[in-house]
Design a protein around this motif. Sequence first.
Motif, PDB file in Angstrom:
ATOM      1  N   VAL A  54       0.861  -1.185   0.000  1.00 26.48           N
ATOM      2  CA  VAL A  54       0.000   0.000   0.000  1.00 26.48           C
ATOM      3  C   VAL A  54       0.895   1.232   0.000  1.00 26.48           C
ATOM      4  N   THR A  55       0.659   2.111  -0.955  1.00 27.01           N
ATOM      5  CA  THR A  55       1.384   3.378  -0.993  1.00 27.01           C
ATOM      6  C   THR A  55       0.728   4.326  -0.007  1.00 27.01           C
ATOM      7  N   MET A  68       1.219  -2.318   5.161  1.00 30.09           N
ATOM      8  CA  MET A  68       0.139  -3.117   4.599  1.00 30.09           C
ATOM      9  C   MET A  68       0.372  -3.354   3.122  1.00 30.09           C
ATOM     10  N   ASP A  69      -0.197  -4.417   2.609  1.00 28.73           N
ATOM     11  CA  ASP A  69      -0.103  -4.735   1.187  1.00 28.73           C
ATOM     12  C   ASP A  69      -1.488  -4.878   0.567  1.00 28.73           C
TER      13      ASP A  69
ATOM     14  N   ARG B 190      -2.654  -3.489  11.025  1.00 29.54           N
ATOM     15  CA  ARG B 190      -1.896  -3.111   9.826  1.00 29.54           C
ATOM     16  C   ARG B 190      -2.864  -2.471   8.862  1.00 29.54           C
ATOM     17  N   GLY B 191      -2.389  -1.457   8.166  1.00 34.26           N
ATOM     18  CA  GLY B 191      -3.240  -0.807   7.195  1.00 34.26           C
ATOM     19  C   GLY B 191      -3.464   0.649   7.545  1.00 34.26           C
ATOM     20  N   PRO B 192      -4.515   1.233   7.024  1.00 32.72           N
ATOM     21  CA  PRO B 192      -5.544   0.572   6.214  1.00 32.72           C
ATOM     22  C   PRO B 192      -5.190   0.526   4.732  1.00 32.72           C
ATOM     23  N   GLN B 193      -5.805  -0.438   4.051  1.00 35.93           N
ATOM     24  CA  GLN B 193      -5.908  -0.344   2.603  1.00 35.93           C
ATOM     25  C   GLN B 193      -7.053   0.623   2.343  1.00 35.93           C
ATOM     26  N   TYR B 359      -2.096 -12.862   8.436  1.00 33.53           N
ATOM     27  CA  TYR B 359      -2.032 -11.782   7.441  1.00 33.53           C
ATOM     28  C   TYR B 359      -2.228 -12.332   6.032  1.00 33.53           C
ATOM     29  N   ILE B 363      -5.132 -11.210   3.344  1.00 32.10           N
ATOM     30  CA  ILE B 363      -4.892 -10.671   1.994  1.00 32.10           C
ATOM     31  C   ILE B 363      -5.573 -11.534   0.927  1.00 32.10           C
TER      32      ILE B 363
END
Lengths: 176, 457
Positions: A54-55, A68-69, B190-193, B359, B363
Amino acid sequence: MMTDNTLENMLDFDHPAHLRAHKFLVEESYVLDRRDFDTWLAMMADDITYRIPVTSTLGTNPHKAGEMDHMFEDRYSLGKRIERLKSKYAWTESPPSRTRHLVSNVACFSTDNDAETRVMSALMVYRTQGADQGPDLICGMREDILRNQAGQMRLAARTVTLDQSVLQTQNLAIFL
Amino acid sequence: MENDMNEMDQILEDVRQGWIPSHIYSDAAIFDEEQKRIFSRTWQFMGHVSEVPNDGDYVVRNLLEDSFIVVRGNDTKVRVLLNLCRHRGGKVCRNESGNAQKFVCPYHAWAFKTDGSLAGVPYHQEAYGGTEGLNKKEFGLYRPPHMEIFNGLIFINLDPDAEPLESYLGDFASYLSFYVPDVPGGVEVRGPQRWRFNANWKIGSENFSGDTYHTPQTHASMGAIKLVSSAATSNRKAGVMFAAGRGNGATFRLGDGPGSFEERLGNNGFPKEQIERMRAAWPPEIVALLQQDGLLPSASTLFPNMSLLHISAKIDENDEFAPFTTIRLWMPISATETEMWSWFVVDKAASEEFKRKSYKAYIMCFGTSGMFEQDDIDAWVTLTKMTQGYVSSAVHLHSRMGMNQDGSPLNEPLEEYSGQGTAHIGFNEYNQRRWLNFWAEHLEMDPPAHPIRSGAE
Ligand code: FES
Ligand SMILES: [Fe+2]
């Protein structure tokens, strides 16, 4: 010792490793845009690591907590994604995305492993679906490790650094 | 929709009967009302304390068009500050996250400390006449009237007269403590997206409230490729839906009647030490729910737009399962566009191996590329688009599952249920109607007092 990705270290465009890498990337776009995912998966090394982090717009002293990805794949999960796309039930890809993977600015660097080349390239994916979905543009930089496996080129690692921090496509049901 | 109260009354009446005027999923006038009457008075999730572990760490979060800085001050206290310069309205912090000792406005360089106070005004003496002309104490960054933290989850409320978070959550607190357990050391996220799609924000919120009916069809691919167990796809009818406080949710059926806590969690990919930590951290009624009733919460929504999900998936060729948890916000951008904020949550003290597996499962299943999520959002985008037609926008959609013709319930809540709140077994839309009733209730209320005019700082 790993060479730096500096201009001085960039391989010449007529270097055999550059030519092989460039050909690989064109072949890969060709199969992805034809949705020939089995052929694409066969181009991956068994130990592939495929990541789209994630950018995020980071200020000074960014803390590493929470990285995060969008995708964090190995051969198994790439295979599962393809198996799903081939099933009758991948609704989001019905009708399937029409994609155009445009790869440009290919820059190759040697690594400490003679069989492996580091390949940086600019990626722009144009995506539409059906009559009224899109067009979406997904842009980023690929950083690949290409491995020469007894004359066969395989993708050993890929990290796609996206330009958007808030992705403007409804999902990543496609491969970048 | 005309801005006509009679028309609104009719919409709310229809919604309460389980007949949804389809245009509520794309109507800009309805969205205006939602902003004024729902987001202005409900508790809104801003982030988790683990996102700002050190003094000066901050993340920037949006609530509709408002931008907030969630920051840990030098006194280690977490605060939420309106990201709006008190001078001429500059955006004080333009990053998404980072670490700062102060926030300096890019326009004229007013500088704010991490506690929000105004520390520096260029030429304060010459240009303003010093404190006489401009008392810096009065020009700190605004704060929302209320901020509360529950198990590390940071919530704000813009309504000066808001009820406390605890009473807002009510019995849903028990389920929230399932997803985000009160483990020693806390959880980490983790994140967020973040990504945007052309669907109305309500659809995801309703779906996560208890739409298990969509799972066998929408997520048929997950069974086909054997990514999840049948409890998560084909056998969803055996689960129950719970309604508790301002939340609603669904459960998976992991066993019939009493059984072993260890075995049930173990089958779902929990390693031994995680089983013990969860037994100690989960509220007793969650432990009983699994042990006595054979049920494990799956998806939930806390009204209006925060959802949570727990599920397990196969993460490798050896059929190894790993469980994961996600927190998400359906943040509206407009009546027809939503920005999703999706976090991954895990026990901070879990082994690195467990974190990696969990994780991986997240994903694969949820988030931008998640194989579950992809098909959900596709359905909601299509639905949102469909409700915009001249003909289609006038249609009443059917939300009456579990309701007889005369409006009476088709079946009663379970008499024996170990969890908090009430529960119904099988497929039904009690929870979605309950969510829509909250929605209707809010749209009927006058907008709350304004947080700034009422003097909040
Ligand atoms: S607007 Fe921020 S200093 Fe002027
Ligand atoms: Fe779903």
